[in-house]
Motif scaffolding. Structure first.
Motif, mmCIF file in Angstrom:
data_model
loop_
_atom_site.group_PDB
_atom_site.id
_atom_site.type_symbol
_atom_site.label_atom_id
_atom_site.label_comp_id
_atom_site.label_asym_id
_atom_site.label_seq_id
_atom_site.Cartn_x
_atom_site.Cartn_y
_atom_site.Cartn_z
ATOM 1 N N THR A 192 -10.576 -20.048 22.048
ATOM 2 C CA THR A 192 -10.488 -19.187 20.862
ATOM 3 C C THR A 192 -11.650 -18.197 20.925
ATOM 4 O OG1 THR A 192 -11.799 -20.721 19.511
ATOM 5 C CG2 THR A 192 -9.396 -20.961 19.446
ATOM 6 N N THR A 215 -13.138 -14.132 19.102
ATOM 7 C CA THR A 215 -12.984 -13.037 18.147
ATOM 8 C C THR A 215 -13.524 -11.774 18.788
ATOM 9 O OG1 THR A 215 -13.204 -14.523 16.253
ATOM 10 C CG2 THR A 215 -13.587 -12.181 15.864
ATOM 11 N N GLN A 218 1.669 -11.147 19.544
ATOM 12 C CA GLN A 218 0.593 -10.451 18.839
ATOM 13 C C GLN A 218 1.064 -10.017 17.450
ATOM 14 O OE1 GLN A 218 -0.636 -7.107 21.279
ATOM 15 N NE2 GLN A 218 1.434 -6.791 22.049
ATOM 16 N N THR A 249 -4.083 -11.032 15.289
ATOM 17 C CA THR A 249 -4.106 -12.249 16.106
ATOM 18 C C THR A 249 -3.246 -12.050 17.348
ATOM 19 O OG1 THR A 249 -4.365 -13.641 14.146
ATOM 20 C CG2 THR A 249 -3.654 -14.727 16.159
ATOM 21 N N THR A 296 -6.238 -18.209 21.805
ATOM 22 C CA THR A 296 -6.051 -17.382 20.619
ATOM 23 C C THR A 296 -7.217 -16.419 20.467
ATOM 24 O OG1 THR A 296 -4.838 -19.158 19.514
ATOM 25 C CG2 THR A 296 -5.708 -17.403 18.126
ATOM 26 N N THR A 345 -8.741 -13.473 17.931
ATOM 27 C CA THR A 345 -8.713 -12.793 16.640
ATOM 28 C C THR A 345 -9.302 -11.403 16.819
ATOM 29 O OG1 THR A 345 -8.943 -14.868 15.442
ATOM 30 C CG2 THR A 345 -9.492 -12.851 14.249
#
Length: 363
Positions: A200, A202, A228, A256, A276, A278
């Motif tokens: 994960t 960001t 997406q 996302t 994933t 962000t």
């Protein structure tokens, strides 16, 4: 004068073969013991063989020869034995039946599978009615193989984190005669276990992903699909690194991107994993002044309110002043500084918004 003549009459020996007939498997050895009612009898024999090799004429009290069947049906070797002591006795015959040994064939003769897959090995022979039995040796963490009998090997084999093998040794039997064993090697390829680093993350809008893909098996290849929402720039692809520039499509909401990654090695597909990302939109700063254009008198205080499209935005600024004193760089939601003019001058504030570490365009 009378004379005496002594005539010695030798008996004719009567030969006995034990056993009087014999059945052996191809490659087996005869075991015929010869005896007679007359002590000191000797024996000689000739032989006629049909569908058999290995028999030969000879002499002695035992017939011990290795016979081989030449076809797929039983053959015979007929020994004609003549006893002598020293008179010749009546010949006797001994018939040896030689049963052929089956020759097994495995189809396929070897196989490579992925862990958790079934095998299907068909067993046949050159002799009708052959039965098959097998033993198996598993290495490299392979499980699922077992010793059994039948006309086919149908078992589901698995392995752990490394490739392994299962070697089946198959013995064919027909009419009580075992044929030569054959081996079938099954190679069981392990499925790779993939890891995405980071799993994960960001990013700021306009930044590039840096996801490294690794596996428990060397030579693993990776492919991924993408979903997406609120972001663009992600595409399906292959490789060991996912490096794509992602852009937020919303001025206020987080986007996302979910990468669904499938590893494969040696034809075996591993469990899919996800990564994933962000995507944080870039803030847009707005500077609000009481008037436009904005001017104040010397020794007056600025009143510049700073706002953004994103909550939690942090504002920092630098300033360039000309014929003005009192302006300085700073941080906050309001620029309130007392400025003094040495002559008519100006102070130019350059304000940079930042949200969650993502900078916006300066104003």
């Amino acid at each position: 004068l009378p004379i005496t003549v002594i005539v010695t009459v030798n008996p004719k020996p009567v030969a006995t073969a034990s056993p009087s007939a014999q059945t052996i498997c191809s490659g087996g050895q005869t075991s015929i013991s010869l005896s007679s009612n007359v002590s000191g009898t000797t024996y000689s024999w000739t032989v006629t063989q049909t569908g058999v090799t290995g028999a030969s004429s000879g002499s002695g009290p035992f017939i011990s020869e290795t016979l081989t069947a030449t076809g797929i049906t039983p053959g015979t070797a007929v020994y004609l034995i003549t006893p002598a002591a020293p008179c010749l006795g009546t010949p006797i015959s001994v018939t040896i039946t030689v049963k052929p040994s089956p020759v097994a064939t495995a189809t396929p003769s070897s196989q490579t599978i992925c862990t958790g897959s079934p095998i299907s090995i068909l067993l046949t022979s050159n002799i009708s009615g052959t039965t098959f039995a097998w033993t198996v040796v598993q290495t490299g963490g392979v499980t699922g193989a077992s010793n059994r009998t039948g006309n086919s090997i149908a078992q589901t084999l698995s392995t752990g984190s490394t490739n392994g093998t299962a070697v089946y040794t198959i013995t064919p039997t027909a009419n009580g005669c075992a044929g030569p064993t054959i081996d079938v090697t099954i190679t069981v390829n392990a499925s790779p276990t993939a890891t995405a680093t980071p799993a994960t993350s960001t990013l700021c809008s306009g930044q590039s992903t840096g996801i490294t893909l690794t596996s428990t098996l060397p030579g693993t290849i990776y492919s991924w699909t993408v979903s997406q929402n609120g972001a663009t720039g992600a595409t399906n692809g292959t490789g060991s690194v996912i490096s794509q520039v992602l852009t937020s499509t919303s001025p206020t909401a987080l986007g996302t991107v979910i990468y669904t990654i499938t590893p494969s090695a040696n034809g075996s597909v591993g469990a899919v994993i996800t990564a994933t990302v962000t995507v944080t939109p870039s803030p847009t700063a707005t500077a609000t002044t009481p008037t436009t254009p904005y001017s104040i008198c010397s020794s007056g205080t600025t009143n510049i309110a700073l706002t953004s499209n994103l909550p939690g935005t942090i504002f920092t600024w630098n300033v360039v002043q000309t014929n003005v004193m009192g302006a300085s760089q700073g941080k906050g939601n309001l620029i309130a500084q007392t400025l003094t003019a040495t002559s008519t001058g100006k102070a130019v504030y350059v304000i940079v918004p930042s949200t969650n570490g993502c900078p916006g365009a300066p104003v």
